[in-house]
Design a protein around this motif. Sequence first.
Motif, PDB file in Angstrom:
ATOM      1  N   ILE A   1      69.021  30.635  69.658  1.00 61.28           N
ATOM      2  CA  ILE A   1      68.500  29.275  69.470  1.00 61.28           C
ATOM      3  C   ILE A   1      69.575  28.323  69.990  1.00 61.28           C
TER       4      ILE A   1
ATOM      5  N   ARG B   1      71.678  25.023  70.560  1.00 54.98           N
ATOM      6  CA  ARG B   1      72.793  25.502  71.344  1.00 54.98           C
ATOM      7  C   ARG B   1      73.601  26.602  70.649  1.00 54.98           C
TER       8      ARG B   1
ATOM      9  N   LEU C   1      66.074  24.126  70.361  1.00 53.04           N
ATOM     10  CA  LEU C   1      65.626  23.384  69.175  1.00 53.04           C
ATOM     11  C   LEU C   1      66.759  22.491  68.705  1.00 53.04           C
ATOM     12  N   TYR C   2      66.422  21.285  68.276  1.00 49.86           N
ATOM     13  CA  TYR C   2      67.434  20.527  67.533  1.00 49.86           C
ATOM     14  C   TYR C   2      66.789  19.947  66.285  1.00 49.86           C
TER      15      TYR C   2
ATOM     16  N   ASP D   1      71.049  32.774  65.588  1.00 50.51           N
ATOM     17  CA  ASP D   1      71.543  31.412  65.327  1.00 50.51           C
ATOM     18  C   ASP D   1      72.594  31.549  64.236  1.00 50.51           C
TER      19      ASP D   1
ATOM     20  N   LEU E   1      71.931  29.207  59.129  1.00 46.32           N
ATOM     21  CA  LEU E   1      70.618  29.168  58.481  1.00 46.32           C
ATOM     22  C   LEU E   1      70.740  28.161  57.333  1.00 46.32           C
TER      23      LEU E   1
ATOM     24  N   THR F   1      68.360  24.744  56.245  1.00 46.02           N
ATOM     25  CA  THR F   1      67.052  24.652  55.574  1.00 46.02           C
ATOM     26  C   THR F   1      66.178  25.842  55.972  1.00 46.02           C
TER      27      THR F   1
ATOM     28  N   GLY G   1      64.529  25.777  58.774  1.00 50.56           N
ATOM     29  CA  GLY G   1      63.483  25.233  59.651  1.00 50.56           C
ATOM     30  C   GLY G   1      63.598  25.717  61.094  1.00 50.56           C
ATOM     31  N   SER G   2      64.823  25.732  61.632  1.00 51.87           N
ATOM     32  CA  SER G   2      64.988  26.102  63.052  1.00 51.87           C
ATOM     33  C   SER G   2      64.655  27.571  63.279  1.00 51.87           C
TER      34      SER G   2
ATOM     35  N   ASP H   1      79.431  21.564  61.926  1.00 56.09           N
ATOM     36  CA  ASP H   1      78.394  21.613  62.958  1.00 56.09           C
ATOM     37  C   ASP H   1      78.769  22.657  63.999  1.00 56.09           C
TER      38      ASP H   1
ATOM     39  N   GLY I   1      77.266  23.978  66.679  1.00 54.23           N
ATOM     40  CA  GLY I   1      77.083  23.649  68.099  1.00 54.23           C
ATOM     41  C   GLY I   1      78.210  22.761  68.601  1.00 54.23           C
TER      42      GLY I   1
HETATM   43  C1  PRP Z   1      71.931  23.592  63.968  1.00 51.05           C
HETATM   44  C2  PRP Z   1      72.134  25.099  63.923  1.00 51.05           C
HETATM   45  C3  PRP Z   1      70.751  25.607  63.640  1.00 51.05           C
HETATM   46  C4  PRP Z   1      70.171  24.537  62.758  1.00 51.05           C
HETATM   47  C5  PRP Z   1      70.194  25.026  61.341  1.00 51.05           C
HETATM   48  O1  PRP Z   1      71.429  23.205  65.184  1.00 51.05           O
HETATM   49  O2  PRP Z   1      72.676  25.610  65.091  1.00 51.05           O
HETATM   50  O3  PRP Z   1      69.963  25.774  64.800  1.00 51.05           O
HETATM   51  O4  PRP Z   1      71.008  23.383  62.903  1.00 51.05           O
HETATM   52  O5  PRP Z   1      69.596  24.120  60.503  1.00 51.05           O
HETATM   53  P1  PRP Z   1      68.208  24.381  59.780  1.00 51.05           P
HETATM   54  O6  PRP Z   1      68.265  25.747  59.208  1.00 51.05           O
HETATM   55  O7  PRP Z   1      68.162  23.298  58.731  1.00 51.05           O
HETATM   56  O8  PRP Z   1      67.106  24.215  60.785  1.00 51.05           O
HETATM   57  P2  PRP Z   1      71.318  21.657  65.627  1.00 51.05           P
HETATM   58  O9  PRP Z   1      69.978  21.114  65.284  1.00 51.05           O
HETATM   59  O10 PRP Z   1      72.497  20.908  65.105  1.00 51.05           O
HETATM   60  O11 PRP Z   1      71.358  21.740  67.206  1.00 51.05           O
HETATM   61  P3  PRP Z   1      72.565  22.201  68.149  1.00 51.05           P
HETATM   62  O12 PRP Z   1      72.775  23.681  67.933  1.00 51.05           O
HETATM   63  O13 PRP Z   1      72.059  21.899  69.513  1.00 51.05           O
HETATM   64  O14 PRP Z   1      73.784  21.401  67.780  1.00 51.05           O
END
Ligand code: PRP
Length: 208
Positions: free
Chosen positions: A76, A78, A101-102, A130, A133, A135, A137-138, A199, A201
Motif C-alpha cells: 500500500i 507509500r 491510498l492515503y 503496509d 495498521l 484504524t 481503514g487502508s 508517520d 511514509g
Molecule cells: C498511513 C499508513 C497506512 C495508513 C494506516 O498511510 O502507511 O497506509 O496510514 O492508517 P489506517 O489503518 O487508519 O488506514 P498514509 O495515509 O499516511 O499515506 P502515506 O503512506 O502515503 O504517507
Amino acid sequence: MSKVVVFDHPLIQHKMTIIRDKATDTKTFRENVNEIGTLVTYEVTRDLQTKEIEIETPIAKTKSKILAKDVVIVPILRAGLGMVDGIQKVIPTAKVGHIGLYRNEETLMPHEYYAKFPKEIVNATVLVVDPMLATGGSVIAAIDRVKKAGAKDIRYVGIVGCPEGIEALQKSHPDVDIYMVSIDQGLNKIGYIVPGLGDCGDRLFGTK
Ligand code: PRP
Ligand code: URA
C-alpha cells in the motif's frame, strides 16, 4: 476468524527499537524497515504449499520441492513500499502489484488514487503489505480492492498494529490472516498509533 501472528524474534525486536526511536535518520529507518520485511517473510511463508518436481543434480535424478503457487506482493503506497525489497530478497520471483491510498487527515477514511496488479493475482498467495495498521481503514480498502481483482488467498503483513485496527480488519476480512511485529496500546486523538513509530511514509521518504 483469522489468526493473528506476532513475531518476537530477538533480531526483529532489536530492529523495532531502532525504527521506533525518533532520533533514527531516514536512511537507517528505511534499511531497518526493509530488513524487518525480510525477517518476517520467513514466518509469513512458513506454511506455503510446495509441489514435488523431478530434477537432475550433477550426480543423479531426484525429486525436489518448489513453491506450488506464485506469490504476489501488494504494497500500500507509500509506506508499504518500504518492505518490498526486503520481502523480494527471499522471494525474488514474486510479482508486485501496487495500490495507492492515503488517509484523509480529518475523517481518517482511505482515498484510493492508484491500483495496478499482475494477472497472477487470481491464483497466487497475495501478501498485502503496509507497516501500519491504525484504524484498519487502508488495509481493509486494499484487501477489498485485491479481492475485486480476483485474489482469493490473501495475507496481511505489517509491522505495528493496535487492537482497534486488528478488530476492524478481522471483522471485514475474517479469511485474511494477520502477521505483525507489535500490537501497540491504541490510537491517539488524531489516529496515530501509540507509542507507534510516527508517520511511517514520511520517515521512509524523508518528507517531514
Ligand atoms: C498511513 C499508513 C497506512 C495508513 C494506516 O498511510 O502507511 O497506509 O496510514 O492508517 P489506517 O489503518 O487508519 O488506514 P498514509 O495515509 O499516511 O499515506 P502515506 O503512506 O502515503 O504517507
Ligand atoms: N499511519 C502512520 O504512518 N502511522 C500511524 O501511527 C498511523 C497511521
